[in-house]
Design a protein around this motif. Sequence first.
Motif, mmCIF file in Angstrom:
data_model
loop_
_atom_site.group_PDB
_atom_site.id
_atom_site.type_symbol
_atom_site.label_atom_id
_atom_site.label_comp_id
_atom_site.label_asym_id
_atom_site.label_seq_id
_atom_site.Cartn_x
_atom_site.Cartn_y
_atom_site.Cartn_z
ATOM 1 N N GLU A 1 68.155 34.391 11.232
ATOM 2 C CA GLU A 1 66.268 34.753 10.829
ATOM 3 C C GLU A 1 65.967 35.519 12.473
ATOM 4 O OE1 GLU A 1 61.545 33.705 9.860
ATOM 5 O OE2 GLU A 1 63.283 32.140 10.594
ATOM 6 N N ILE A 2 65.537 36.999 12.612
ATOM 7 C CA ILE A 2 64.928 37.601 14.055
ATOM 8 C C ILE A 2 63.310 37.274 14.222
ATOM 9 C CG2 ILE A 2 66.801 38.835 14.029
ATOM 10 C CD1 ILE A 2 65.272 41.714 13.063
ATOM 11 N N GLU B 1 60.840 39.237 6.318
ATOM 12 C CA GLU B 1 61.728 39.206 6.348
ATOM 13 C C GLU B 1 63.035 40.377 5.743
ATOM 14 O OE1 GLU B 1 65.506 38.202 10.385
ATOM 15 O OE2 GLU B 1 63.230 37.657 9.904
ATOM 16 N N PRO C 1 60.797 42.857 9.786
ATOM 17 C CA PRO C 1 60.619 41.131 10.354
ATOM 18 C C PRO C 1 59.408 41.012 11.470
ATOM 19 C CG PRO C 1 62.066 42.816 11.032
ATOM 20 C CD PRO C 1 61.742 42.911 9.861
ATOM 21 N N THR D 1 70.124 39.114 10.409
ATOM 22 C CA THR D 1 69.163 38.935 9.723
ATOM 23 C C THR D 1 68.731 38.739 8.409
ATOM 24 O OG1 THR D 1 66.939 40.494 9.006
ATOM 25 C CG2 THR D 1 69.493 41.739 9.676
ATOM 26 N N TYR E 1 65.702 47.851 9.295
ATOM 27 C CA TYR E 1 66.308 46.641 9.604
ATOM 28 C C TYR E 1 66.999 46.501 7.991
ATOM 29 C CZ TYR E 1 62.542 46.015 13.130
ATOM 30 O OH TYR E 1 62.266 46.755 14.456
#
Length: 399
Positions: free
Chosen positions: A84-85, A97, A102, A371, A390
Amino acid sequence: MADYKKYQRIFGIVLDSVGTGAAADAVNYGDVGADTLGHVGAAYQGKLSLPNLGRLGISNLREKAILGVPKAAWPLAYYGKMAEISAGKDSMDGHWEMMGLPVQQPLSTFPTGFPQSIINKIAEFAGRDVIVNKPYSGTKVIHDYGERQLDTGELIIYTSGDSVMQIAAHEDVISVGELYKICQFARTLLNGPKYTVGRVIARPYIGPDKDHFTRTANRRDFSLEPTSLTVIDRMHQAGLTTIAVGKTNDIFSGRGFTRAYHNESNMDGMNHVDEVMNQDFTGFCFTNLVDFDTMYGHRRDQKGFGQALMDFDRRLGLVLDTLRTDDLLIITADHGNDPGFQGTDHTRENVPLLVYSPAMQASGSLGTRPTFADLGATVLDNFNLTSGKYGTSFLDCLI
């Protein structure tokens, strides 16, 4: 409507809080040593039985197999982990996310309780006094204050280590509808810029006394509305079917979903999954099974957590048997909540990633994805839709 490359229907199932070991940045969250799956397996001393998750590769994605769940010699699925970011470790952070959004700025948390100015506005709106207003275990707070609330009609407001306001009330004193209205008002106070809270959660409960109070399935999450387009939005705009099962709909404020199903429990959620699998559509069904988190993770109940995993595993067998050749199943989680760890809050962990279709000719490791957004990027890629900022699709890895 967008066409698709490989799969007509994608089913994403989030096992809420089923983490698979501390993330690289766990030290920043005080979670070094957390391992939800590892500790649950250890608590069962080799008797945790997860044959369907096992054959998909749930232990293969780990360096050390879950006790009682040996690594599969020939895993059925592609397997890996996701890191996880997002700045937090709550359900909203994880789900957003996954869908390409995110949460990069930490949301507001309240380790000493909410500002009195906010509490006063809620009390005035509700016409009721507010009690507690500090971090508390959800089950313990109704044990300690539920009888008082039942007698006085006050509101129990509490929080946790996450960006949440939780409002509890006995259903015989404050109706579910009234509680929802109070939560909706509280939501308007916590949308920024000074205080930005991820979720306001209605926590109704029932029972005659503190030893028998139980929280009901009428829980509802009033989430911050997504601040930008999500994978769900992009699919909906393209005319694809988007289905929410469980609290997923609440987490995205209902935005972008064609239809939604409310879950009474994990097994009720799986009933909805079975129902959706018998429907013909082109698009994405996004399911959350929350009992792992609310019933067992926060309560630090390792045995209950393990039993819930075994119950899910049995239902997973039917899902695997029902999948069509142009279906894709993705099983993952949104964070950890290690029942063998300290405290009662979520834990910063990597989450499992299991990806399977009957059409696959091979399986193998997807590694550790940098991610959660890789999941959403893969969904978009499958439907020939442009990904956002992302995430990187792993669709072409699936042979």
